[in-house]
Design a protein around this motif. Structure first.
Motif, PDB file in Angstrom:
ATOM      1  N   THR A  44       0.830  -1.212   0.000  1.00  0.00           N
ATOM      2  CA  THR A  44       0.000   0.000   0.000  1.00  0.00           C
ATOM      3  C   THR A  44       0.862   1.258   0.000  1.00  0.00           C
ATOM      4  OG1 THR A  44      -0.125  -0.182   2.418  1.00  0.00           O
ATOM      5  CG2 THR A  44      -1.948  -1.126   1.133  1.00  0.00           C
ATOM      6  N   GLU A  45       1.997   1.224   0.685  1.00  0.00           N
ATOM      7  CA  GLU A  45       2.891   2.382   0.702  1.00  0.00           C
ATOM      8  C   GLU A  45       3.490   2.622  -0.673  1.00  0.00           C
ATOM      9  OE1 GLU A  45       5.022   2.740   4.902  1.00  0.00           O
ATOM     10  OE2 GLU A  45       5.195   0.692   4.097  1.00  0.00           O
ATOM     11  N   ILE A  46       3.880   1.534  -1.327  1.00  0.00           N
ATOM     12  CA  ILE A  46       4.462   1.665  -2.669  1.00  0.00           C
ATOM     13  C   ILE A  46       3.405   2.181  -3.643  1.00  0.00           C
ATOM     14  CG2 ILE A  46       5.564   0.409  -4.552  1.00  0.00           C
ATOM     15  CD1 ILE A  46       6.621  -1.560  -2.450  1.00  0.00           C
ATOM     16  N   LYS A  47       2.223   1.679  -3.538  1.00  0.00           N
ATOM     17  CA  LYS A  47       1.128   2.130  -4.409  1.00  0.00           C
ATOM     18  C   LYS A  47       0.855   3.613  -4.201  1.00  0.00           C
ATOM     19  CE  LYS A  47      -3.752   1.274  -5.430  1.00  0.00           C
ATOM     20  NZ  LYS A  47      -4.958   0.504  -5.056  1.00  0.00           N
ATOM     21  N   THR A  48       0.860   4.047  -2.925  1.00  0.00           N
ATOM     22  CA  THR A  48       0.640   5.472  -2.632  1.00  0.00           C
ATOM     23  C   THR A  48       1.724   6.341  -3.267  1.00  0.00           C
ATOM     24  OG1 THR A  48      -0.444   4.913  -0.551  1.00  0.00           O
ATOM     25  CG2 THR A  48       0.399   7.156  -0.778  1.00  0.00           C
ATOM     26  N   MET A  49       2.975   5.881  -3.196  1.00  0.00           N
ATOM     27  CA  MET A  49       4.063   6.629  -3.810  1.00  0.00           C
ATOM     28  C   MET A  49       3.881   6.725  -5.323  1.00  0.00           C
ATOM     29  SD  MET A  49       7.591   5.699  -1.767  1.00  0.00           S
ATOM     30  CE  MET A  49       7.339   3.947  -1.567  1.00  0.00           C
ATOM     31  N   ALA A  50       3.454   5.620  -5.959  1.00  0.00           N
ATOM     32  CA  ALA A  50       3.229   5.642  -7.405  1.00  0.00           C
ATOM     33  C   ALA A  50       2.125   6.615  -7.771  1.00  0.00           C
ATOM     34  CB  ALA A  50       2.901   4.231  -7.893  1.00  0.00           C
ATOM     35  N   GLU A  51       1.064   6.636  -6.966  1.00  0.00           N
ATOM     36  CA  GLU A  51      -0.036   7.572  -7.230  1.00  0.00           C
ATOM     37  C   GLU A  51       0.430   9.016  -7.073  1.00  0.00           C
ATOM     38  OE1 GLU A  51      -2.861   6.213  -4.401  1.00  0.00           O
ATOM     39  OE2 GLU A  51      -3.695   4.646  -5.706  1.00  0.00           O
ATOM     40  N   GLU A  52       1.278   9.267  -6.084  1.00  0.00           N
ATOM     41  CA  GLU A  52       1.811  10.618  -5.894  1.00  0.00           C
ATOM     42  C   GLU A  52       2.692  11.025  -7.078  1.00  0.00           C
ATOM     43  OE1 GLU A  52       3.874  10.440  -2.228  1.00  0.00           O
ATOM     44  OE2 GLU A  52       2.061  10.524  -0.984  1.00  0.00           O
ATOM     45  N   LEU A  53       3.488  10.099  -7.578  1.00  0.00           N
ATOM     46  CA  LEU A  53       4.315  10.383  -8.752  1.00  0.00           C
ATOM     47  C   LEU A  53       3.460  10.757  -9.950  1.00  0.00           C
ATOM     48  CD1 LEU A  53       7.036   7.579  -8.483  1.00  0.00           C
ATOM     49  CD2 LEU A  53       7.453  10.036  -8.442  1.00  0.00           C
ATOM     50  N   VAL A  54       2.404   9.973 -10.179  1.00  0.00           N
ATOM     51  CA  VAL A  54       1.504  10.268 -11.300  1.00  0.00           C
ATOM     52  C   VAL A  54       0.851  11.625 -11.109  1.00  0.00           C
ATOM     53  CG1 VAL A  54      -0.657   9.586 -12.399  1.00  0.00           C
ATOM     54  CG2 VAL A  54       1.077   7.867 -11.885  1.00  0.00           C
ATOM     55  N   ARG A  55       0.419  11.915  -9.894  1.00  0.00           N
ATOM     56  CA  ARG A  55      -0.301  13.156  -9.625  1.00  0.00           C
ATOM     57  C   ARG A  55       0.607  14.378  -9.782  1.00  0.00           C
ATOM     58  NH1 ARG A  55      -2.761  11.346  -5.699  1.00  0.00           N
ATOM     59  NH2 ARG A  55      -1.278  11.877  -4.041  1.00  0.00           N
ATOM     60  N   CYS A  56       1.842  14.297  -9.280  1.00  0.00           N
ATOM     61  CA  CYS A  56       2.717  15.474  -9.344  1.00  0.00           C
ATOM     62  C   CYS A  56       3.170  15.772 -10.767  1.00  0.00           C
ATOM     63  CB  CYS A  56       3.918  15.302  -8.424  1.00  0.00           C
ATOM     64  SG  CYS A  56       5.240  14.262  -9.078  1.00  0.00           S
ATOM     65  N   CYS A  57       3.168  14.763 -11.636  1.00  0.00           N
ATOM     66  CA  CYS A  57       3.577  14.991 -13.026  1.00  0.00           C
ATOM     67  C   CYS A  57       2.408  15.307 -13.947  1.00  0.00           C
ATOM     68  CB  CYS A  57       4.331  13.767 -13.563  1.00  0.00           C
ATOM     69  SG  CYS A  57       5.903  13.465 -12.753  1.00  0.00           S
ATOM     70  N   SER A  58       1.171  15.140 -13.450  1.00  0.00           N
ATOM     71  CA  SER A  58      -0.009  15.307 -14.311  1.00  0.00           C
ATOM     72  C   SER A  58      -0.485  16.748 -14.390  1.00  0.00           C
ATOM     73  CB  SER A  58      -1.147  14.409 -13.807  1.00  0.00           C
ATOM     74  OG  SER A  58      -0.775  13.053 -13.904  1.00  0.00           O
ATOM     75  N   GLU A  59      -0.026  17.599 -13.483  1.00  0.00           N
ATOM     76  CA  GLU A  59      -0.457  18.996 -13.536  1.00  0.00           C
ATOM     77  C   GLU A  59       0.037  19.635 -14.834  1.00  0.00           C
ATOM     78  OE1 GLU A  59       0.887  20.981 -10.094  1.00  0.00           O
ATOM     79  OE2 GLU A  59      -0.103  19.610  -8.680  1.00  0.00           O
ATOM     80  N   SER A  60      -0.757  20.530 -15.376  1.00  0.00           N
ATOM     81  CA  SER A  60      -0.459  21.137 -16.677  1.00  0.00           C
ATOM     82  C   SER A  60       0.878  21.876 -16.643  1.00  0.00           C
ATOM     83  CB  SER A  60      -1.566  22.109 -17.080  1.00  0.00           C
ATOM     84  OG  SER A  60      -2.782  21.414 -17.246  1.00  0.00           O
ATOM     85  N   ILE A  61       1.597  21.808 -17.756  1.00  0.00           N
ATOM     86  CA  ILE A  61       2.849  22.534 -17.937  1.00  0.00           C
ATOM     87  C   ILE A  61       2.631  23.577 -19.025  1.00  0.00           C
ATOM     88  CG2 ILE A  61       5.275  22.370 -18.629  1.00  0.00           C
ATOM     89  CD1 ILE A  61       5.280  19.506 -17.618  1.00  0.00           C
ATOM     90  N   THR A  62       2.818  24.839 -18.673  1.00  0.00           N
ATOM     91  CA  THR A  62       2.606  25.927 -19.624  1.00  0.00           C
ATOM     92  C   THR A  62       3.950  26.472 -20.078  1.00  0.00           C
ATOM     93  OG1 THR A  62       0.521  26.540 -18.548  1.00  0.00           O
ATOM     94  CG2 THR A  62       1.557  28.186 -19.987  1.00  0.00           C
ATOM     95  N   LEU A  63       4.202  26.362 -21.368  1.00  0.00           N
ATOM     96  CA  LEU A  63       5.399  26.923 -21.997  1.00  0.00           C
ATOM     97  C   LEU A  63       4.906  27.661 -23.243  1.00  0.00           C
ATOM     98  CD1 LEU A  63       7.743  23.789 -21.778  1.00  0.00           C
ATOM     99  CD2 LEU A  63       7.867  25.826 -20.350  1.00  0.00           C
ATOM    100  N   GLU A  64       4.718  28.971 -23.100  1.00  0.00           N
ATOM    101  CA  GLU A  64       4.088  29.757 -24.160  1.00  0.00           C
ATOM    102  C   GLU A  64       4.718  29.463 -25.516  1.00  0.00           C
ATOM    103  OE1 GLU A  64       1.465  31.422 -23.930  1.00  0.00           O
ATOM    104  OE2 GLU A  64       1.213  31.415 -21.755  1.00  0.00           O
ATOM    105  N   PRO A  65       3.905  29.241 -26.561  1.00  0.00           N
ATOM    106  CA  PRO A  65       2.440  29.324 -26.578  1.00  0.00           C
ATOM    107  C   PRO A  65       1.769  27.969 -26.327  1.00  0.00           C
ATOM    108  CG  PRO A  65       3.249  29.148 -28.799  1.00  0.00           C
ATOM    109  CD  PRO A  65       4.454  29.062 -27.916  1.00  0.00           C
ATOM    110  N   TYR A  66       2.469  27.050 -25.686  1.00  0.00           N
ATOM    111  CA  TYR A  66       1.958  25.697 -25.526  1.00  0.00           C
ATOM    112  C   TYR A  66       1.545  25.438 -24.086  1.00  0.00           C
ATOM    113  CZ  TYR A  66       4.631  25.216 -29.869  1.00  0.00           C
ATOM    114  OH  TYR A  66       5.154  25.392 -31.127  1.00  0.00           O
ATOM    115  N   GLN A  67       0.631  24.491 -23.968  1.00  0.00           N
ATOM    116  CA  GLN A  67       0.252  23.965 -22.654  1.00  0.00           C
ATOM    117  C   GLN A  67       0.143  22.449 -22.784  1.00  0.00           C
ATOM    118  OE1 GLN A  67      -3.184  25.717 -20.852  1.00  0.00           O
ATOM    119  NE2 GLN A  67      -3.152  24.367 -19.090  1.00  0.00           N
TER     120      GLN A  67
END
Length: 785
Positions: free
Chosen positions: A449-472
């Motif tokens: 469960t701890e390893i799974k939680t870490m994997a979910e955190e990795l996915v979540r922290c990388c899934s936020e949008s990245i804005t590099l004008e003019p791209y997102q």
């Protein structure tokens, strides 16, 4: 301006020189004629003139200010004494020679000159070798005293007693004269290195002349031979004027920015010298005038010999010391340079060490350092611990590099690396293996469960949008997880297992993670087998095109079909396109396979439309690699010509990643397809990218709304609004829209309400072979017509 100023200085200097010359001649005539009146009148003027010149030199000088001050005071005191003498003799009719006050006034110049020469000597001696200076002082002093003893006191002690007992001023004057003469003699004879400036030579000559005249005057006084305003007084005045002339020369040097004084600093008493010859010549002179006895000759000769011997030894020692000092300086300089080089090497080694373990783009550890560190981690692990390895890969990252350029891709990698570093609060081993692959290793005792939680955190922290004008960008991540020693007992196997688990995650979709198990290894073996089968596949015997109808709404009229590739392997049977097409892309088979698809599709649509008198359109999916092929357009032209197909019967379906490249070659291909008359559709529109600028740049005919949006159109208001926005935007730009994956009546109804132009999906028919499509749809369409 500078030239005029220099001329003015030269004229002033010449005027003063002429004035001094005229005064000198007039005073000499007065003395030669033994005119007491004119001698008494003229003498103070010369001394005052000398005082003014020397005072100006004192105020201007930065090298000899104290020396100029005391010699100027000597001239002033001499002028004062001359004025008092003249007043007493010419006005008061008194005998000046009997006045003690005048004797004390005339003593002051001796004192000031002695102090001045002493100050001059002291300004130099501290720069010289002290041992050699002591030898010079002893030799010159003994020689000077001997000469004075012989010439002045005539080797009679009673003369010394008489002078010291009767005339304190005379005795003091003798001491001052001897001191000044010895200082000058020692300084001048001690110089072995360096030039002496002209004005210093004049001052030295004037002081030496003054001391000699004074000693001669004292000798005349004690022999009752002195006559006022005689030749000795002329010599006195000549010495003061010579000193003043030296001051005048220094003034001119200062005004002309002369640097003769710099030589003054470079004088040393180190090196060879001819002092022995000078001393010997003085002794020879005394012998010549019969002033020395044999004993005195032996003593002075011994002094000269001893001086030469000791001086040679001292100079030898000095040279050795200088060589040693030069060697020390060279060693010090060499040590400093070596230290600098060592420092540079240390910095270079640090840089190389950093480069050897650091990824140049993201700043994370690189592959080499990670593998070495992972080996060490596996060796150091305790029996109750495990090592968890996360193998991460960015989904569809190649499309970002292809469409937006590698600079943008590198910035995306840096952003992801920064997020992973901030997430790594446990100080695990984080690195970039290369490309878009990241790895993270963590040692300790962890539950599933701890390893799974870490994997979910990795996915979540990388899934936020990245804005590099003019791209997102909305980046997704695929993670493979494996454990040591549960899944492998060595590093290479552990890495392979993590890679297997990561690829399994990719097959599951986006933002997925998978733990390694033996079943995954079976899938990888299947993938490898499929690669081999694809490389050796017979396209005509194993591959077939299926066709799915495309309907115009709301009238539900057949307008064409999308050609979909199917593979029936001799060994594995039917294989899903989602499984074999990525493999074909990866191994490069997609280009020849894509040409086969184009040939079959063009041939088929030509048969249907020609034989049934129809105008159906066939959609052909083109992979990015196929689109980049240099003969893509020419090959399509040849097919159209060969099968006598109309260009408007063909619809080229490309992905957004191809359209977003914006490169010159892509623009040229779009222009060539438009000129040919072939329509262009964007497949899976509405997922993955937010930049729509390419729609304006290129001649796009149709947007295919992605199935994930259509799936939720009836249950998600957000997806419905997105579809609505796509349709409205397309209509505003004169572009048609077609919805993919329509399966239910409610979805069809909502699409009609949203004014979507066309639909495709199971609600009208699944993909079927060409013969079945012709029977079920073409004939039905003809009958309907």
């Amino acid at each position: 301006m500078c030239i005029r100023y220099g001329d003015m200085i030269r004229r002033t200097y010449l005027f003063i020189q002429i004035t001094l010359g005229i005064y000198f001649i007039v005073y000499f005539i007065a003395v030669a004629n033994q005119s007491d009146f004119w001698g008494n009148v003229l003498s103070p003027f010369g001394a005052i003139f000398a005082f003014l010149i020397l005072l100006a030199a004192c105020l201007k000088s930065k090298q000899m200010e104290f020396c100029w001050l005391f010699v100027s005071l000597a001239c002033l005191s001499w002028a004062t004494a001359d004025i008092v003498w003249a007043i007493c003799e010419e006005i008061l009719s008194l005998n000046p020679e009997s006045m003690d006050l005048l004797m004390y006034l005339y003593l002051l110049p001796n004192i000031f000159i002695a102090i001045g020469t002493g100050a001059f000597f002291m300004s130099q001696w501290h720069k010289w070798n002290k041992v050699q200076l002591v030898l010079d002082v002893l030799a010159i002093t003994v020689t000077g005293l001997t000469i004075t003893w012989i010439l002045f006191f005539q080797k009679r002690f009673e003369m010394l007693f008489i002078i010291s007992a009767t005339k304190l001023t005379s005795f003091t004057a003798i001491l001052c004269d001897l001191f000044a003469g010895c200082c000058i003699g020692i300084w001048f004879s001690s110089i072995r290195v360096g030039n002496v400036s002209g004005y210093i030579r004049l001052v030295i000559a004037g002081v030496f002349m003054f001391t000699a005249a004074d000693l001669f005057y004292i000798n005349q006084i004690f022999n009752n031979q002195y006559v006022p305003n005689s030749l000795v007084d002329f010599v006195y005045m000549a010495s003061l004027l010579i000193i003043a002339n030296g001051g005048l020369q220094e003034l001119c040097c200062k005004e002309r920015d002369c640097h003769d004084a710099s030589n003054f600093k470079k004088q040393e008493n180190t090196g060879t010298s001819n002092k022995g010859i000078i001393l010997l010549s003085l002794v020879m002179v005394l012998i010549f005038v019969n002033k020395l006895g044999n004993l005195e000759v032996v003593i002075l000769g011994g002094i000269i010999v001893l001086y030469q011997v000791f001086s040679s030894y001292v100079q030898y020692t000095i040279r050795n010391e200088q060589l040693l000092l030069r060697e020390k300086k060279l060693n010090t300089s060499l040590e400093e340079k070596i230290a600098e080089h060592i420092k540079e090497l240390i910095e270079v080694n640090k840089s190389l060490e950093i480069l050897s373990r650091q990824d140049t783009i993201t700043g994370l550890f690189n592959r080499r350092y990670f593998l070495d560190s992972l080996d060490q981690m596996l060796r150091d692990i305790d029996s109750n611990e495990s090592v968890v390895l996360f193998f991460m890969d960015l989904d569809r990252f190649k499309a970002i590099n292809d469409s937006c350029g590698h600079d943008i891709g590198d910035k995306v990698l840096k952003e992801i690396a920064g997020r992973l570093s901030r997430w790594n609060s446990s100080n695990g081993l984080l690195a970039r293996l290369g490309g878009d692959e990241f790895v993270f290793a963590l040692r300790g005792c962890y539950q599933y469960t701890e390893i799974k939680t870490m994997a979910e955190e990795l996915v979540r922290c990388c899934s936020e949008s990245i804005t590099l004008e003019p791209y997102q960008f909305n980046i997704t991540l695929s993670i493979g997880i494996t454990l040591y020693p549960a899944d492998a007992l060595e590093r290479s196997t552990l890495m392979k297992n993590a890679d297997i688990a990561m690829y399994h995650s990719k097959y599951q979709g986006y933002n997925q993670f998978s733990f390694f198990n033996s079943a995954l290894e079976t899938k990888i073996r299947r993938k490898n087998k499929l690669e081999l089968l694809l490389k050796n596949a017979n396209f005509d015997n194993e591959f077939e095109l299926y066709y799915q109808p495309q309907i115009r709404i709301p009238e539900n009229k057949l307008i064409g079909a999308e050609a979909l590739l199917r593979w029936s392997s001799r060994e594995y049977g039917s294989i899903s396109p989602s499984e074999f097409i990525p493999i074909a892309e990866e191994i490069g088979i997609i280009v020849p396979l894509g040409k086969w698809v184009m040939k079959e599709a063009v041939h088929q649509i030509s048969l249907w439309n020609t034989s049934n008198n129809m105008d159906l359109k066939v959609g052909i999916n083109i992979s990015p690699k196929q689109f980049d092929s240099p003969d893509f357009v020419d090959f399509l032209k040849d097919l159209i010509s060969k099968y006598k197909a109309k260009p408007e019967w063909l619809d080229i379906e490309i992905t957004e990643s191809i359209a977003m490249k914006g490169e010159l070659t892509v623009q040229e291909v779009f222009a060539a397809l438009t000129e040919l008359g072939v329509s262009i559709s964007i497949d899976d529109f509405g997922t993955g990218y937010s930049s729509l600028s390419y729609i304006k740049r290129f001649s796009i005919d149709r947007l295919k709304i992605a199935k994930p949006l259509v799936d939720n159109i009836s249950t998600s208001n957000g997806d419905a609004q997105i579809v609505k926005a796509i349709v409205m935007m397309a209509k505003a730009m004169g572009i048609k829209t077609i919805a993919e994956g329509v399966e239910y009546e409610e979805q069809s109804r909502l699409l009609i309400d949203l004014q979507c132009d066309e639909i495709q999906g199971y609600i009208f028919g699944r993909p079927v072979p060409a013969s079945e499509f012709e029977k079920s749809f073409c004939h039905a369409a003809i009958s309907g017509n």
